[in-house]
Design an enzyme around this catalytic site. Structure first.
Site, PDB file in Angstrom:
ATOM      1  N   TYR A  15       8.980  -4.810   8.502  1.00 21.42           N
ATOM      2  CA  TYR A  15       8.558  -6.052   7.863  1.00 21.42           C
ATOM      3  C   TYR A  15       9.354  -6.319   6.585  1.00 21.42           C
ATOM      4  O   TYR A  15      10.158  -5.493   6.156  1.00 21.42           O
ATOM      5  CB  TYR A  15       7.076  -5.994   7.537  1.00 21.42           C
ATOM      6  N   SER A 238       7.603   2.643  -1.282  1.00 18.12           N
ATOM      7  CA  SER A 238       7.438   3.011   0.122  1.00 18.12           C
ATOM      8  C   SER A 238       5.977   2.888   0.523  1.00 18.12           C
ATOM      9  O   SER A 238       5.137   2.497  -0.248  1.00 18.12           O
ATOM     10  CB  SER A 238       7.898   4.441   0.343  1.00 18.12           C
ATOM     11  N   LYS A 239       5.719   3.268   1.766  1.00 14.33           N
ATOM     12  CA  LYS A 239       4.367   3.119   2.294  1.00 14.33           C
ATOM     13  C   LYS A 239       3.317   3.876   1.493  1.00 14.33           C
ATOM     14  O   LYS A 239       2.152   3.504   1.493  1.00 14.33           O
ATOM     15  CB  LYS A 239       4.330   3.612   3.734  1.00 14.33           C
ATOM     16  N   ARG A 240       3.755   4.913   0.836  1.00 11.61           N
ATOM     17  CA  ARG A 240       2.810   5.678   0.025  1.00 11.61           C
ATOM     18  C   ARG A 240       2.109   4.808  -1.001  1.00 11.61           C
ATOM     19  O   ARG A 240       1.039   5.129  -1.468  1.00 11.61           O
ATOM     20  CB  ARG A 240       3.554   6.767  -0.738  1.00 11.61           C
ATOM     21  N   HIS A 241       2.786   3.738  -1.408  1.00 16.89           N
ATOM     22  CA  HIS A 241       2.228   2.937  -2.491  1.00 16.89           C
ATOM     23  C   HIS A 241       1.320   1.828  -1.992  1.00 16.89           C
ATOM     24  O   HIS A 241       1.167   0.812  -2.623  1.00 16.89           O
ATOM     25  CB  HIS A 241       3.358   2.335  -3.325  1.00 16.89           C
TER      26      HIS A 241
END
Length: 467
Positions: A15, A238-241
């Site tokens: 995305y 990143s996705k961690r956030h």
RNA sequence: GUCCCCAUCGUCUAGCCCGGUCCAGGACACCGGCCUUUCACGCCGGCGACAGGGGUUCGAAUCCCCUUGGGGACGCCA
């Protein structure tokens, strides 16, 4: 430079994330400001990782942000013939050569270089062999061995890269498809791109690309490398956030105007000004106030800005955005309901649209429920008198105006010798079911006479039934 | 490992290019107060930074060097 042409070239392998959105925005804003063109190009040469779903997600996010493009979308996979013709040019002019080294051989060369304390590189084995092209062979650029390449960057200033760090990198794979740096340069040349604003992770790619521009005798565009956006742990976002896709922010109730305002200010400044409308951004954006250091994404600031943008919108504008959220919550908005008035009361107290929709529910519900705690505290026997009297005087009013209502409640105050708060709180619970709401008068006005009276009646019955 | 980039409050940043007006300004967050019919909004105030060390200079956040710290890139990914 006149006729600025910028571009945004995402690769559809996921995305649109915050960093990409900001890059797109900078390019778009600059083109709009200069009255130039903004080109969208999809870099889908990595067939294994590119998906249609990602392409659609990217379009959707750009559209939501209000970033429109004047040309494209171009797809690199449609342009393979163009790339190979340019590779051929490079071959013909002696700027490139065929190479039949296997990946294993090349790996060994890299290890060797690393062992010598050098940058891992291809050692140029086939450079002077003049191999005929054939299946399974890649094409490599002939990179200079001496000297240095200077990148002139409008954001970072001049940076010099020693050419000894550059190897003869591959420009065409063994299957005939182009490598990134080749495709990008050919595209940028053929599309007339003259201003390239991109993430500074590309800064080290730039000398390679300059090499190709030079080999093709093409004019260099203006480069501007913007610093990365980092997460709260100072690592790349990143996705961690948490939420990463731009469209997730839409789902969380952020306004596109707030989003672009926040994104632009993350790295760009205009004195002390924090709040910008879209129009102002186009007027004021420039490349010379983009910072050089990376910035951290801060949800708090986005949220604060969102609240300000909510306040700055007209109720009519917000109702368009809010309607879908309300419908999701299964409330029916009737014709006689004054949605805009309701919105107006909620504007100063909503940080997101989601929050606003949530707190707007009581206006439209057929039947509100009294929160247990609220009822316990404010629906006591002694609340009965002020509620009944309020009902009586309000019913007597021909029409509801702020002045009327105030007078009515004043009378209640006089007759009951209660302070305003003692009357307003039970009323608030009666009308909303909760202890938190917009101001009493504006709320009643937005709610309308019928619902107001009905709800007070219901509260009176509720208290009486308990007694 | 090699190359490249970066460095002002916790965070986003102004100031830096063109040294003095900066014992560093604004915003978010946080804390206190005011307003007040609740919750907010708003207003007022507080906390809080020039990474460290050398130089240059009458004078450095601003110029130079080093150190440290952070980030990025080194792929038949983009």
């Amino acid at each position: 430079m006149d006729n600025i042409i910028t571009r945004f070239p995402p690769s559809p392998t996921g995305y649109l994330h915050i960093g990409g959105a900001r890059t797109a925005l900078f390019n778009w804003l600059y083109a709009r400001k200069k009255g130039g063109k903004f080109v969208l190009r999809i870099e889908d040469t990595d067939q294994a990782r590119s998906t249609k779903a990602s392409v659609d997600a990217i379009f959707e996010s750009l559209e939501w942000l209000g970033i429109d493009w004047d040309e494209g979308p171009y797809f690199q996979t449609d342009r393979y013939e163009i790339y190979s013709s340019y590779v051929q040019k490079l071959l013909d002019t002696g700027h490139a050569y065929y190479c039949n080294c296997t990946p294993e051989e090349v790996n060994a060369m890299r290890d060797e270089a690393r062992a010598k304390g050098q940058n891992p590189m291809y050692n140029g084995k086939c450079r002077e062999m003049n191999l005929e092209g054939g299946p399974g062979m890649v094409v490599r650029i002939k990179a200079p061995r001496m000297g240095s390449t200077v990148v002139e960057d409008v954001i970072k200033g001049n940076t010099s890269f020693p050419n000894s760090e550059l190897d003869d990198f591959i420009i065409q794979r063994s299957d005939g498809s182009p490598m990134y740096n080749m495709a990008v340069v050919v595209d940028d040349i053929t599309m007339g791109i003259n201003t390239i604003i991109r993430g500074d992770d590309h800064l080290v790619n730039t000398p390679k690309q300059i090499l190709i521009y030079n080999a093709l005798s093409a004019d260099l565009p203006v480069f501007g490398h913007v610093p990365m956006v980092l997460g709260s742990d100072r690592a790349r976002l990143s996705k961690r956030h948490g939420a990463m896709s731009v469209s997730e922010y839409r789902d969380m109730g952020y306004l596109p105007d707030a989003m672009i305002n926040y994104l632009v200010r993350l790295g760009w400044s205009f004195g002390d000004q924090e709040f910008f409308t879209r129009k102002e951004l186009i007027e004021k954006f420039s490349l010379d106030h983009i910072g050089k250091s990376p910035s951290m994404f801060d949800m708090n600031k986005l949220t604060a800005l969102n609240a300000k943008h909510i306040q700055a919108k007209t109720p009519a504008e917000l109702s368009n955005e809010l309607m879908p959220l309300l419908l999701q919550k299964e409330v029916k908005i009737k014709l006689e309901d004054d949605l805009e008035k309701a919105i107006e009361t909620l504007q100063p107290r909503s940080k997101t649209l989601v929050e606003m929709a949530e707190s707007a529910l009581f206006y439209f519900k057929e039947d509100i429920e009294f929160e247990e705690k609220a009822a316990k505290k404010f629906f006591k026997p002694e609340s009965l008198a002020p509620l009944k009297k309020s009902l009586e005087y309000m019913e007597a009013l021909k029409e509801f105006t702020e002045k009327n209502l105030e007078d009515a409640l004043k009378k209640v105050m006089d007759e009951t010798s209660l302070k305003f708060g003692k009357i307003a709180q039970p009323l608030r619970v009666a009308l909303t079911g909760t202890t938190v709401s917009p101001g009493i008068f504006e709320m009643i006005l937005a709610l309308g006479r019928e619902k107001t009276l009905q709800r007070i009646q219901k509260a009176v019955q509720f208290i009486e039934s308990k007694a």
